[in-house]
Scaffold this motif. Structure first.
Motif, PDB file in Angstrom:
ATOM      1  N   ASP A  64       2.001   2.939  -6.941  1.00 17.25           N
ATOM      2  CA  ASP A  64       0.608   3.348  -6.862  1.00 17.25           C
ATOM      3  C   ASP A  64      -0.178   2.633  -7.963  1.00 17.25           C
ATOM      4  O   ASP A  64       0.069   2.859  -9.144  1.00 17.25           O
ATOM      5  CB  ASP A  64       0.506   4.867  -7.030  1.00 17.25           C
ATOM      6  N   GLY A  65      -1.094   1.772  -7.583  1.00 14.50           N
ATOM      7  CA  GLY A  65      -1.844   0.975  -8.539  1.00 14.50           C
ATOM      8  C   GLY A  65      -1.583  -0.512  -8.414  1.00 14.50           C
ATOM      9  O   GLY A  65      -2.309  -1.316  -9.017  1.00 14.50           O
ATOM     10  N   TYR A  66      -0.570  -0.896  -7.638  1.00 18.12           N
ATOM     11  CA  TYR A  66      -0.274  -2.325  -7.509  1.00 18.12           C
ATOM     12  C   TYR A  66      -1.423  -3.083  -6.848  1.00 18.12           C
ATOM     13  O   TYR A  66      -1.751  -4.203  -7.264  1.00 18.12           O
ATOM     14  CB  TYR A  66       1.013  -2.564  -6.714  1.00 18.12           C
ATOM     15  N   ILE A  67      -2.046  -2.520  -5.827  1.00 11.63           N
ATOM     16  CA  ILE A  67      -3.107  -3.233  -5.118  1.00 11.63           C
ATOM     17  C   ILE A  67      -4.239  -3.600  -6.077  1.00 11.63           C
ATOM     18  O   ILE A  67      -4.757  -4.725  -6.065  1.00 11.63           O
ATOM     19  CB  ILE A  67      -3.636  -2.398  -3.938  1.00 11.63           C
ATOM     20  N   HIS A  93       0.814  -1.216   0.000  1.00 10.92           N
ATOM     21  CA  HIS A  93       0.000   0.000   0.000  1.00 10.92           C
ATOM     22  C   HIS A  93       0.852   1.272   0.000  1.00 10.92           C
ATOM     23  O   HIS A  93       0.290   2.373  -0.105  1.00 10.92           O
ATOM     24  CB  HIS A  93      -0.912   0.018   1.230  1.00 10.92           C
ATOM     25  N   LEU A  94       2.162   1.150   0.126  1.00 13.78           N
ATOM     26  CA  LEU A  94       2.985   2.353   0.254  1.00 13.78           C
ATOM     27  C   LEU A  94       2.886   3.259  -0.961  1.00 13.78           C
ATOM     28  O   LEU A  94       2.904   4.492  -0.833  1.00 13.78           O
ATOM     29  CB  LEU A  94       4.453   1.972   0.496  1.00 13.78           C
ATOM     30  N   GLY A  95       2.800   2.699  -2.163  1.00 15.55           N
ATOM     31  CA  GLY A  95       2.721   3.537  -3.353  1.00 15.55           C
ATOM     32  C   GLY A  95       1.534   4.464  -3.320  1.00 15.55           C
ATOM     33  O   GLY A  95       1.661   5.681  -3.567  1.00 15.55           O
ATOM     34  N   GLU A  96       0.364   3.932  -2.988  1.00 11.62           N
ATOM     35  CA  GLU A  96      -0.829   4.769  -2.923  1.00 11.62           C
ATOM     36  C   GLU A  96      -0.730   5.748  -1.761  1.00 11.62           C
ATOM     37  O   GLU A  96      -1.223   6.888  -1.856  1.00 11.62           O
ATOM     38  CB  GLU A  96      -2.082   3.911  -2.795  1.00 11.62           C
ATOM     39  N   TYR A 111      -0.981  -5.808 -15.815  1.00  8.49           N
ATOM     40  CA  TYR A 111       0.235  -5.272 -15.210  1.00  8.49           C
ATOM     41  C   TYR A 111       0.730  -4.045 -15.972  1.00  8.49           C
ATOM     42  O   TYR A 111       1.015  -2.999 -15.371  1.00  8.49           O
ATOM     43  CB  TYR A 111       1.313  -6.352 -15.185  1.00  8.49           C
ATOM     44  N   ARG A 112       0.792  -4.162 -17.297  1.00 10.51           N
ATOM     45  CA  ARG A 112       1.264  -3.017 -18.089  1.00 10.51           C
ATOM     46  C   ARG A 112       0.338  -1.821 -17.933  1.00 10.51           C
ATOM     47  O   ARG A 112       0.799  -0.674 -17.848  1.00 10.51           O
ATOM     48  CB  ARG A 112       1.391  -3.420 -19.558  1.00 10.51           C
ATOM     49  N   ALA A 113      -0.965  -2.079 -17.877  1.00  8.46           N
ATOM     50  CA  ALA A 113      -1.921  -0.976 -17.704  1.00  8.46           C
ATOM     51  C   ALA A 113      -1.744  -0.293 -16.357  1.00  8.46           C
ATOM     52  O   ALA A 113      -1.818   0.940 -16.258  1.00  8.46           O
ATOM     53  CB  ALA A 113      -3.348  -1.498 -17.852  1.00  8.46           C
ATOM     54  N   SER A 114      -1.487  -1.092 -15.310  1.00  5.03           N
ATOM     55  CA  SER A 114      -1.318  -0.496 -13.978  1.00  5.03           C
ATOM     56  C   SER A 114      -0.047   0.335 -13.909  1.00  5.03           C
ATOM     57  O   SER A 114      -0.018   1.399 -13.279  1.00  5.03           O
ATOM     58  CB  SER A 114      -1.303  -1.580 -12.900  1.00  5.03           C
ATOM     59  N   ARG A 115       1.013  -0.114 -14.566  1.00  2.00           N
ATOM     60  CA  ARG A 115       2.251   0.665 -14.576  1.00  2.00           C
ATOM     61  C   ARG A 115       2.098   1.925 -15.427  1.00  2.00           C
ATOM     62  O   ARG A 115       2.621   2.985 -15.075  1.00  2.00           O
ATOM     63  CB  ARG A 115       3.422  -0.189 -15.082  1.00  2.00           C
ATOM     64  N   ALA A 116       1.392   1.805 -16.552  1.00  6.64           N
ATOM     65  CA  ALA A 116       1.174   2.985 -17.394  1.00  6.64           C
ATOM     66  C   ALA A 116       0.341   4.031 -16.665  1.00  6.64           C
ATOM     67  O   ALA A 116       0.595   5.236 -16.764  1.00  6.64           O
ATOM     68  CB  ALA A 116       0.495   2.577 -18.696  1.00  6.64           C
TER      69      ALA A 116
END
Length: 364
Positions: A319-322, A56-59, A353-358
């Motif tokens: 941010d977006g990994y979760i 959760h750290l990214g968010e 995965y690519r969409a979340s990183r983008a």
């Protein structure tokens, strides 16, 4: 002043915090599923202290909802706690050169066995396959755990997922993982597929309907009924593939901590608390000295799973990994239910995965 804290609803997450807080912190609880997926900015708006999961750290950083612990504790203190913590527990709560939470609790996926039903716990994945043909064996697949199980088996096979922002995992590893999981899951008791780790351990400890789970987050509170051992490897002497869990204690940006509160946090990280108080109150400490203490309550649990905890994979924390983890888990479950072919499932996870990183890059 009394601070508002939020932890998760299990004796391992609550008992030691409540027993040690006195009037300083009033601890509330949320279900394990909330701990795994509830938006952290919402929680930080309502609580002064939050027990969180490191992905959760990214968010949290994007929302600016945590206080940097480097502003509250000295570099010497942070360095000492980092050196004393098992595996990557302290490092998992650091991002951009800043420490955002203290590793109150350490856990990772390990094997859990009813040896009276299964015999000696299997050490490699081929042995897990064999055991599933003669005893009830289940994977941990509910919620985010389907992807976490996928990731851990990939690590055992020699490839860490999400090592690059544009590629989740290679064809060979990804398909091999799905094939192995499908073999095991096809023989699993149907009731296990919707159970979270606590539910699986409860079923295994209270009934004879589950004999073995090769990857489930370890709970020392069940060590009197179940045998916990290192996660399976792909081959003898290989890496025990596992995904780090545990909990971190963070200060929300709404909080102005007093000297008493900071001293309490220091005490929770101290050797007496980690080796004595937490274990006496159902806690699962993060200090390596506790995991290697032969006199500690549940010493066999720690001794038999230390190697896995030391080497566990740390999940991405962007941010977006979760959201990706949740969606990818649904894809894994569909593949195991034969609703999606394995290659299509792998491509689906890669697309997510690519969409979340983008999306992350678009927000920065």
């Amino acid at each position: 002043m009394t601070y508002a804290g939020l932890t998760w609803d299990h004796p391992r997450g609550y008992d030691a915090l409540a027993a040690s807080a006195g009037d300083l912190v009033h601890w509330s609880v949320q279900p394990l599923e909330g701990f795994e997926s509830h938006p952290l900015d919402d929680l930080c708006a309502r609580y002064d202290l939050v027990v969180l999961d490191h992905p959760h750290l990214g968010e949290a950083l994007a929302a600016g909802c945590l206080v940097p612990l480097d502003d509250l504790f000295t570099s010497e203190e942070l360095h000492r706690w980092r050196a004393r913590s098992i595996g990557s527990t302290m490092r998992s709560y650091a991002m951009e050169g800043v420490q955002w939470a203290l590793p109150l609790d350490a856990a990772t996926q390990v094997a859990a066995t009813r040896t009276d039903l299964a015999g000696e716990p299997p050490a490699i994945w081929d042995e897990v396959r064999d055991l599933a043909r003669r005893a009830p064996v289940a994977l941990s697949l509910a919620g985010p755990h389907a992807f976490l199980t996928f990731a851990s088996v990939a690590v055992a096979l020699g490839e860490e997922p999400a090592a690059h922002p544009d590629e989740l995992i290679g064809d060979g590893t990804g398909l091999a993982v799905l094939d192995l999981l499908a073999d095991v899951d096809s023989l699993a008791p149907a009731e296990t597929r919707t159970l979270n780790p606590i539910g699986l351990l409860e079923l295994m400890s209270r009934t004879d309907r589950l004999a073995h789970c090769p990857l489930v987050y370890g709970y020392v509170t069940y060590a009197d009924r179940l045998a916990f051992t290192d996660a399976p490897t792909a081959r003898p002497g290989g890496l025990p593939g596992s995904t780090l869990g545990g909990t971190g204690l963070a200060v929300s940006s709404r909080c102005t901590p007093s000297a008493d509160l900071l001293d309490h946090m220091r005490w929770l990280m101290s050797s007496p608390a980690q080796r004595e108080f937490l274990p006496r109150h159902n806690g699962q400490p993060s200090a390596r000295s506790a995991w290697t203490d032969t006199s500690i309550a549940g010493a066999d649990f720690y001794r038999r799973t230390t190697a896995t905890c030391e080497q566990a994979w740390v999940r991405p924390r962007y941010d977006g990994y979760i959201g990706f983890q949740t969606a990818a888990s649904a894809v894994v479950r569909d593949a195991l239910a034969n609703e999606t072919g394995h290659r299509a499932a792998l491509e689906g996870m890669r697309t997510l995965y690519r969409a979340s990183r983008a999306a992350e890059e678009g927000r920065t």
